[in-house]
Scaffold this active site. Sequence first.
Site, mmCIF file in Angstrom:
data_model
loop_
_atom_site.group_PDB
_atom_site.id
_atom_site.type_symbol
_atom_site.label_atom_id
_atom_site.label_comp_id
_atom_site.label_asym_id
_atom_site.label_seq_id
_atom_site.Cartn_x
_atom_site.Cartn_y
_atom_site.Cartn_z
ATOM 1 N N LYS A 147 103.216 30.459 27.714
ATOM 2 C CA LYS A 147 103.496 29.666 26.531
ATOM 3 C C LYS A 147 102.189 29.566 25.735
ATOM 4 C CE LYS A 147 105.591 26.805 23.824
ATOM 5 N NZ LYS A 147 106.405 27.455 22.771
ATOM 6 N N GLY B 168 107.502 23.256 18.553
ATOM 7 C CA GLY B 168 106.257 22.644 18.073
ATOM 8 C C GLY B 168 105.076 22.927 18.977
ATOM 9 N N CYS C 168 100.784 29.660 13.054
ATOM 10 C CA CYS C 168 100.395 28.252 13.216
ATOM 11 C C CYS C 168 99.709 27.817 11.929
ATOM 12 C CB CYS C 168 99.434 28.148 14.410
ATOM 13 S SG CYS C 168 99.008 26.439 14.823
ATOM 14 N N GLY D 212 112.211 41.011 19.770
ATOM 15 C CA GLY D 212 113.139 40.383 18.834
ATOM 16 C C GLY D 212 114.550 40.755 19.238
ATOM 17 N N GLY E 3 112.332 37.339 25.154
ATOM 18 C CA GLY E 3 112.230 35.883 25.051
ATOM 19 C C GLY E 3 113.568 35.187 25.226
HETATM 20 C C1 LIG Z 1 111.914 28.484 22.731
HETATM 21 C C2 LIG Z 1 110.936 29.486 22.197
HETATM 22 C C3 LIG Z 1 109.554 29.234 22.316
HETATM 23 C C4 LIG Z 1 108.613 30.141 21.802
HETATM 24 N N1 LIG Z 1 107.277 29.883 21.947
HETATM 25 C C5 LIG Z 1 106.359 30.778 21.495
HETATM 26 C C6 LIG Z 1 104.958 30.558 21.710
HETATM 27 O O1 LIG Z 1 104.537 29.583 22.328
HETATM 28 N N2 LIG Z 1 104.092 31.476 21.203
HETATM 29 C C7 LIG Z 1 104.523 32.598 20.545
HETATM 30 O O2 LIG Z 1 103.693 33.411 20.114
HETATM 31 N N3 LIG Z 1 105.845 32.847 20.347
HETATM 32 C C8 LIG Z 1 106.758 31.958 20.822
HETATM 33 N N4 LIG Z 1 108.107 32.218 20.648
HETATM 34 C C9 LIG Z 1 108.537 33.469 19.963
HETATM 35 C C10 LIG Z 1 108.923 34.556 20.973
HETATM 36 O O3 LIG Z 1 107.823 34.885 21.803
HETATM 37 C C11 LIG Z 1 109.433 35.837 20.273
HETATM 38 O O4 LIG Z 1 108.440 36.329 19.413
HETATM 39 C C12 LIG Z 1 110.697 35.624 19.468
HETATM 40 O O5 LIG Z 1 111.504 34.621 20.052
HETATM 41 C C13 LIG Z 1 111.521 36.902 19.301
HETATM 42 O O6 LIG Z 1 111.886 37.460 20.551
HETATM 43 P P1 LIG Z 1 113.302 37.130 21.302
HETATM 44 O O7 LIG Z 1 114.383 37.361 20.291
HETATM 45 O O8 LIG Z 1 113.327 38.043 22.473
HETATM 46 O O9 LIG Z 1 113.221 35.687 21.702
HETATM 47 C C14 LIG Z 1 109.071 31.317 21.152
HETATM 48 C C15 LIG Z 1 110.446 31.579 21.057
HETATM 49 C C16 LIG Z 1 111.384 30.684 21.565
HETATM 50 C C17 LIG Z 1 112.856 31.005 21.431
#
Ligand SMILES: Cc1cc2nc3c(=O)[nH]c(=O)nc-3n(C[C@H](O)[C@H](O)[C@H](O)COP(=O)(O)O)c2cc1C
Length: 265
Positions: free
Chosen positions: A3, A30, A88, A201, A223
């Site tokens: 995270k 957040g 951020c 993604g 993710g």
């Molecule tokens: C609940 C949640 C928390 C996430 N927290 C972070 C994070 O802490 N840092 C970050 O760079 N991306 C974070 N992401 C973005 C994911 O790493 C990723 O870039 C994005 O969700 C697209 O991939 P996915 O469709 O496989 O989830 C978060 C995504 C989700 C859904």
Amino acid sequence: MTKGLSPRPREGNPPPRIVETPAGMLNTIGLQNVGVDAFIRDKLPRLRGYDTLVIANVFGETEAEYVEVCRKLDQAEGVAAIELNVSCPNTEQGGMIFGNDATALEAITAASRKATRLPLIVKLSPNVTDIRETARAAVDGGADILSLVNTFVGMAIDVERRRPVLKKVCGGLSGPAIRPLAVWMTWQVRQAVDVPLIGMGGIVTAADALEFILAGASAVQVGTANFIHPDGSIRVLRELEDWLADRSVETLAELIGSGHPKAPA
Ligand SMILES: Cc1cc2nc3c(=O)[nH]c(=O)nc-3n(C[C@H](O)[C@H](O)[C@H](O)COP(=O)(O)O)c2cc1C
């Protein structure tokens, strides 16, 4: 992937902070996290016991915060690489998102590059007009690898309550809904820079992961699929191994970028 880690612990945003959407989800967690010191002290020792590389995701609200977290992780044992989350707000620049501005992105990358000897991955935001510009800026700043994409900004409205569903109004859209957008961005960035790419993604299956590989990514991240199955990433990996074996493809490396019309079929 960890995270996102910041210099100090963060509670994150108040709920509701997750909502399901057609083929995806919106989140506004957040950037809740325990802080880099507690991560190194309490979590990293346990992670070192696993047979896998640990990549630390890092963010800050100022350049100095990115530098501080990178320095601390550089000194810690068991971190294979650092990934900068540049989605951020920059509190020194009136809340502009670092990753949405090529100049700010290059500066934050260059400052972080000086703070660590570890491989530096910069994670691109999709909320830009032309992702090739920010991709080039990150490489000019010293990124070894680019990862893409972070979530797309969106919102959902509860029509009965006539109010936004998320307490913070908008959130980041992820999951299969964004996959064609993310594959296209990976394809575009592949033509713009020479460093290795990590695609993500909406990956849920091996075929989804392969779309990113064929578009030019050398690796992928999973993710949202882990919200459907906690072992979502492992399932993708197993399926990929079967897919390659069924087609007598020896290594995934053979396929990187091979979806290009000019590549040998
Ligand atoms: C609940 C949640 C928390 C996430 N927290 C972070 C994070 O802490 N840092 C970050 O760079 N991306 C974070 N992401 C973005 C994911 O790493 C990723 O870039 C994005 O969700 C697209 O991939 P996915 O469709 O496989 O989830 C978060 C995504 C989700 C859904």
